[in-house]
Write a protein that holds these residues in place. Structure first.
Motif, PDB file in Angstrom:
ATOM      1  N   VAL A 105       0.847  -1.190   0.000  1.00 22.98           N
ATOM      2  CA  VAL A 105       0.000   0.000   0.000  1.00 22.98           C
ATOM      3  C   VAL A 105       0.883   1.241   0.000  1.00 22.98           C
ATOM      4  N   GLU A 106       1.996   1.175   0.719  1.00 21.25           N
ATOM      5  CA  GLU A 106       2.926   2.303   0.747  1.00 21.25           C
ATOM      6  C   GLU A 106       3.491   2.587  -0.652  1.00 21.25           C
ATOM      7  N   GLU A 107       3.822   1.546  -1.384  1.00 19.24           N
ATOM      8  CA  GLU A 107       4.317   1.729  -2.750  1.00 19.24           C
ATOM      9  C   GLU A 107       3.239   2.329  -3.645  1.00 19.24           C
ATOM     10  N   LEU A 108       1.998   1.918  -3.453  1.00 24.35           N
ATOM     11  CA  LEU A 108       0.895   2.514  -4.223  1.00 24.35           C
ATOM     12  C   LEU A 108       0.759   4.001  -3.922  1.00 24.35           C
ATOM     13  N   LYS A 109       0.884   4.351  -2.646  1.00 25.28           N
ATOM     14  CA  LYS A 109       0.807   5.771  -2.267  1.00 25.28           C
ATOM     15  C   LYS A 109       1.939   6.564  -2.917  1.00 25.28           C
ATOM     16  N   SER A 114       3.796  10.346  -7.029  1.00 25.36           N
ATOM     17  CA  SER A 114       4.647  10.643  -8.190  1.00 25.36           C
ATOM     18  C   SER A 114       3.818  11.128  -9.369  1.00 25.36           C
ATOM     19  N   ILE A 115       2.676  10.499  -9.571  1.00 20.48           N
ATOM     20  CA  ILE A 115       1.785  10.916 -10.663  1.00 20.48           C
ATOM     21  C   ILE A 115       1.243  12.315 -10.395  1.00 20.48           C
ATOM     22  N   ASP A 116       0.787  12.535  -9.162  1.00 17.70           N
ATOM     23  CA  ASP A 116       0.237  13.852  -8.792  1.00 17.70           C
ATOM     24  C   ASP A 116       1.268  14.961  -8.928  1.00 17.70           C
ATOM     25  N   ASN A 117       2.523  14.664  -8.649  1.00 16.49           N
ATOM     26  CA  ASN A 117       3.587  15.675  -8.726  1.00 16.49           C
ATOM     27  C   ASN A 117       4.174  15.831 -10.122  1.00 16.49           C
ATOM     28  N   GLY A 118       3.636  15.061 -11.081  1.00 16.05           N
ATOM     29  CA  GLY A 118       4.126  15.166 -12.450  1.00 16.05           C
ATOM     30  C   GLY A 118       5.465  14.488 -12.676  1.00 16.05           C
ATOM     31  N   GLN A 119       5.917  13.710 -11.705  1.00 16.00           N
ATOM     32  CA  GLN A 119       7.188  13.001 -11.853  1.00 16.00           C
ATOM     33  C   GLN A 119       7.033  11.741 -12.697  1.00 16.00           C
ATOM     34  N   LEU A 120       5.825  11.296 -12.822  1.00 18.02           N
ATOM     35  CA  LEU A 120       5.537  10.093 -13.596  1.00 18.02           C
ATOM     36  C   LEU A 120       4.297  10.364 -14.422  1.00 18.02           C
ATOM     37  N   THR A 121       4.391  10.093 -15.696  1.00 20.16           N
ATOM     38  CA  THR A 121       3.230  10.293 -16.554  1.00 20.16           C
ATOM     39  C   THR A 121       2.686   8.947 -16.966  1.00 20.16           C
TER      40      THR A 121
END
Length: 124
Positions: A105-109, A114-121
């Protein structure tokens, strides 16, 4: 995208890492007992027919090169697995990974952050 056999993936791996190759050069990457030249040549021609390889002509021989990138093949393979085993449900994949404790669950968070911060698209 068509799926490759284990042997075809192995051969494509050489093209993805080494670049353009002649069939004769492929033989050099194998330990004894090496596959027969004609066997490799047949597989390489099959990969060309499937659209994974293309060639340049040098006299009476061909130098083959990857026509599909490893990234594109990986994406296509992942999509095939998700379609076949998870009924095209990416949520089903994630749920399965969490259920089997492959993803915490921690990895999912962290992934969501990362997605929310734009680090991962996310691209399809």
């Amino acid at each position: 995208m068509k799926r490759l056999t284990v042997r075809e993936e192995e051969i494509m791996g050489y093209f993805w890492t080494k670049g353009p190759l002649f069939v004769k050069q492929l033989l050099e990457f194998y330990d004894e007992p090496k596959p027969h030249f004609n066997t490799l040549s047949t597989i390489v021609r099959g990969l060309e027919e499937k659209g994974f390889l293309a060639h340049n002509t040098f006299g009476n021989t061909y130098q083959y090169y990857a026509a599909v990138t490893e990234t594109d093949y990986s994406r296509g393979t992942l999509k095939n697995v998700i379609a076949k085993y998870f009924n095209n449900s990416y949520l089903g994949v994630i749920s399965s990974l969490v259920k089997e404790e492959e993803v915490s669950v921690e990895e999912l968070k962290e992934l969501i952050e990362s997605i929310d911060n734009g680090q991962l698209t996310i691209d399809n």
